[in-house]
Structures are given as structure tokens and as C-alpha cells.
Design a protein around this motif. Structure first.
Motif, short mmCIF file in Angstrom:
data_model
loop_
_atom_site.label_atom_id
_atom_site.label_comp_id
_atom_site.label_asym_id
_atom_site.label_seq_id
_atom_site.Cartn_x
_atom_site.Cartn_y
_atom_site.Cartn_z
N UNK A 12 25.70 7.83 14.43
CA UNK A 12 24.60 6.49 14.57
C UNK A 12 23.97 5.39 12.93
N UNK A 13 24.81 6.63 11.88
CA UNK A 13 24.60 6.07 10.75
C UNK A 13 26.25 6.22 9.87
N UNK A 14 27.22 4.91 10.38
CA UNK A 14 27.66 5.01 9.69
C UNK A 14 28.07 4.63 8.58
N UNK A 15 29.59 5.67 7.55
CA UNK A 15 29.85 5.21 6.15
C UNK A 15 30.16 3.54 5.55
N UNK A 16 28.85 2.64 4.23
CA UNK A 16 28.96 2.17 4.31
C UNK A 16 29.87 2.04 3.14
N UNK A 17 30.03 2.73 2.05
CA UNK A 17 30.75 3.01 1.20
C UNK A 17 30.23 4.58 0.22
N UNK A 18 30.97 5.35 0.06
CA UNK A 18 30.45 6.59 -0.52
C UNK A 18 29.67 7.62 -0.32
N UNK A 19 27.96 7.20 -0.97
CA UNK A 19 26.96 7.51 -0.38
C UNK A 19 26.03 6.84 0.57
N UNK A 20 26.49 6.18 0.80
CA UNK A 20 25.38 4.60 1.66
C UNK A 20 25.78 4.58 2.89
N UNK A 21 24.55 4.82 3.94
CA UNK A 21 25.26 4.81 4.95
C UNK A 21 24.17 3.49 5.53
N UNK A 22 24.92 2.81 6.86
CA UNK A 22 23.88 2.01 7.31
C UNK A 22 22.63 2.36 8.41
N UNK A 23 21.93 2.35 7.98
CA UNK A 23 20.87 2.89 9.02
C UNK A 23 20.00 1.33 9.92
N UNK A 24 20.78 0.65 10.10
CA UNK A 24 20.09 -0.41 10.81
C UNK A 24 19.85 -0.16 12.40
N UNK A 25 20.35 0.90 12.88
CA UNK A 25 20.12 1.14 13.74
C UNK A 25 18.43 1.69 14.09
N UNK A 26 17.67 1.84 12.98
CA UNK A 26 16.68 2.80 12.86
C UNK A 26 16.21 1.23 12.39
N UNK A 27 16.59 0.12 12.16
CA UNK A 27 15.68 -1.51 12.46
C UNK A 27 15.80 -1.87 13.83
N UNK A 28 16.96 -1.80 14.12
CA UNK A 28 16.97 -2.48 15.52
C UNK A 28 16.28 -1.52 16.88
N UNK A 29 15.73 0.18 16.44
CA UNK A 29 14.76 0.91 17.07
C UNK A 29 13.35 -0.29 17.50
N UNK A 30 13.03 0.20 15.38
CA UNK A 30 11.85 -0.76 15.50
C UNK A 30 11.36 -2.23 15.97
N UNK A 31 12.73 -2.75 16.24
CA UNK A 31 12.38 -4.01 16.55
C UNK A 31 11.76 -4.10 18.68
N UNK A 32 12.80 -3.43 18.82
CA UNK A 32 12.48 -3.03 20.06
C UNK A 32 11.50 -2.89 20.96
N UNK A 33 10.35 -2.27 19.67
CA UNK A 33 9.25 -2.31 20.22
C UNK A 33 7.94 -1.68 18.90
N UNK A 34 9.01 -1.43 17.74
CA UNK A 34 7.61 -0.83 16.72
C UNK A 34 6.76 -2.46 16.59
N UNK A 35 6.00 -2.83 16.94
CA UNK A 35 4.90 -4.03 17.02
C UNK A 35 3.80 -3.97 17.52
#
Ligand code: SF4
Ligand code: FES
Length: 248
Positions: A106-129
Motif C-alpha cells: 500500500x506504499x508503492x515506491x515512487x523513486x529510490x527511498x521515496x514511497x507513496x503514502x497517499x493511502x494514509x491521506x485517503x484514510x484520513x479523508x474518509x473520517x479523520x475530522x
């Protein structure tokens, strides 16, 4: 200090990655880990090579960007700190340091040591407010009395910086420590109780849709979390989730 670095290099999520070896010299024990990588990148650029991509922003342990797996541990060998707070005095002259990205489907690699953590953002957007009136007559939050015990637990949960070390450390790549912290920071407070049912349902649903694994109570997440987020939060989230099943 002279160091031998073994760094994961990968052009994108589809490309095949590999560990590449580098040697680096004249590293001060007072440098931060990220400053050491800055020195390496300056050297690579001077030599006409591609610098190592790594994530960072605040460099103060606040933003959660610096997601490095160092010698097999999320955020490196120290407890209770992020990668950007790690200093080279933790290592010895001649050490070999292996640096990898936070690994999870769920954290696909963007480049080298950088991973895509937008899955966390989508979890937050679903109810973290919480939904509040912001038309100018918002009630001062301090006007609502809250028991010290609950206020402290909510504050502790709110210190989660969304770094993803819990996921990277977990053999199941579970995000339950992160999600439970985000659920708890609201559910313990009166302002968060109004939408508590929808929140826990939505956030757990989104967590599952993003492909994170389940919790099997190993506790690696709690050990490696730089903010000391407690497993108690997972128990609280499970209780809340189960209690919603009794409702419509
Ligand atoms: S629970 Fe801890 S390890 Fe997980 S995202 Fe939050 S701060 Fe990072
Ligand atoms: S760069 Fe912000 S927490 Fe490390």
C-alpha cells in the motif's frame, strides 16, 4: 568517519530495484542522518550521477516525511525518534549502513527511498475530522470540560505524525496503529463523539480498501513508532468498531 552505504535504488514502482553500494568519507558524528545523505548526493551530482531520492520536510520530527528503513529498522537504531532526528554518532567509523524505503504494497515506491503514502491521506479523508460550525460563532473548545485522563489519551493519540513506520515494521503491513490513533484522537473527546460511529466504520473500510493487513498483536508497530503511540489505541478502535455492529 568513513562509511559503506548500501542503498535501495529503483526508478519507479514498475522498475526492478537493486541495492547499490557507495563509500562516503569525512562524515562528522554531529551530522544528522539526512545531512549525511545530502553529502552523498552532492558527491553524486558532482560526479554527474543521479542523486538518491529520499523524502524529508521539517527535519524536526514533526511532519513524518522521512521514511527510511535503516539497518532493518524503521527510522533506524534509536527508539522514539524519526530518521531526521537520528545522528551519525549512533554509528562507528567503518560501519556498513543499509538504507531501504518503507516497504508495503500500500506504499508503492515512487523513486529510490521515496514511497507513496497517499493511502494514509485517503484514510484520513474518509473520517479523520469533526464537523463544526465555522461561520464565526464557533464555540471555544476550552469551554467544554474534559476529564484529564481522556484529554491526555486524546493528546497522546494526536501526536501520530502519519510517518508509516508502524506499517513498515509490521509483518502484515497493518495500518491499525495509525488508524486507531486517528480514531482515538477524536473518539475520546466530546466533539468527536457525534460522528464516532461513521468515523470508525469509514476509516476501517478505507484501510481495508487500501490493502493494509490486519493486526495479529505482534507489537512491532508500538516499538518502532517514533511517537510512542500505544497498542491501547488499537484495542479502543476494535471496541468502537464492534459496538457499531450493534447499531444500524
Ligand atoms: S502510529 Fe506511529 S509509526 Fe504509525 S504513522 Fe503514527 S507516528 Fe508513525
Ligand atoms: S523530516 Fe519531518 S519528521 Fe523527519
Amino acid at each position: 568517519m568513513k562509511l559503506f552505504l548500501k542503498i535501495w535504488r529503483q526508478n519507479n514502482s514498475k522498475a526492478k530495484g537493486e541495492i547499490v553500494k557507495y563509500e562516503i568519507d569525512e562524515i562528522s558524528p554531529d551530522m544528522s542522518f539526512l545531512e549525511m545523505l545530502d553529502v552523498l548526493n552532492e558527491k553524486l551530482i558532482d560526479e554527474g550521477n543521479d542523486p538518491v531520492a529520499f523524502d524529508h520536510d521539517c527535519r524536526e520530527g514533526i511532519c513524518g516525511s522521512c521514511s527510511l528503513f535503516i539497518n532493518g529498522r524503521a527510522h533506524g537504531p534509536d527508539r522514539g525518534i524519526t530518521t531526521c532526528q537520528l545522528h551519525m554518532r549512533k554509528f562507528k567509523d567503518g560501519d556498513t549502513i543499509t538504507i531501504e524505503p518503507f516497504r508495503a504494497n500500500s506504499f508503492p515506491i515512487i523513486k529510490d527511498l521515496v514511497v507513496d503514502r497517499t493511502s494514509f491521506d485517503r484514510i484520513q479523508q474518509s473520517g479523520g475530522y469533526i464537523s463544526i460550525n465555522t461561520s464565526g460563532n464557533t464555540q471555544d473548545a476550552n469551554a467544554i470540560p474534559i476529564e484529564k485522563y481522556d484529554a491526555d489519551r486524546a493528546f497522546d493519540a494526536a501526536t501520530c505524525i502519519g510517518c508509516g513506520a508502524c506499517v513498515a515494521s509490521c509483518k502484515n503491513a497493518s495500518a491499525m496503529l495509525f488508524v486507531s490513533a486517528k480514531v482515538s484522537q477524536y473518539s475520546l473527546l466530546p466533539q468527536g463523539k457525534v460522528e464516532a460511529t461513521d468515523r470508525v466504520r469509514s476509516m476501517v473500510k478505507q484501510m481495508d480498501l487500501e490493502g493494509f493487513g490486519n493486526c495479529t498483536n505482534t507489537g512491532a508497530c508500538e516499538v518502532e513508532c517514533p511517537k510512542g503511540i500505544s497498542l491501547e489505541n488499537i484495542a479502543r478502535m476494535n471496541r468502537e468498531y464492534l459496538s457499531t455492529l450493534l447499531k444500524n
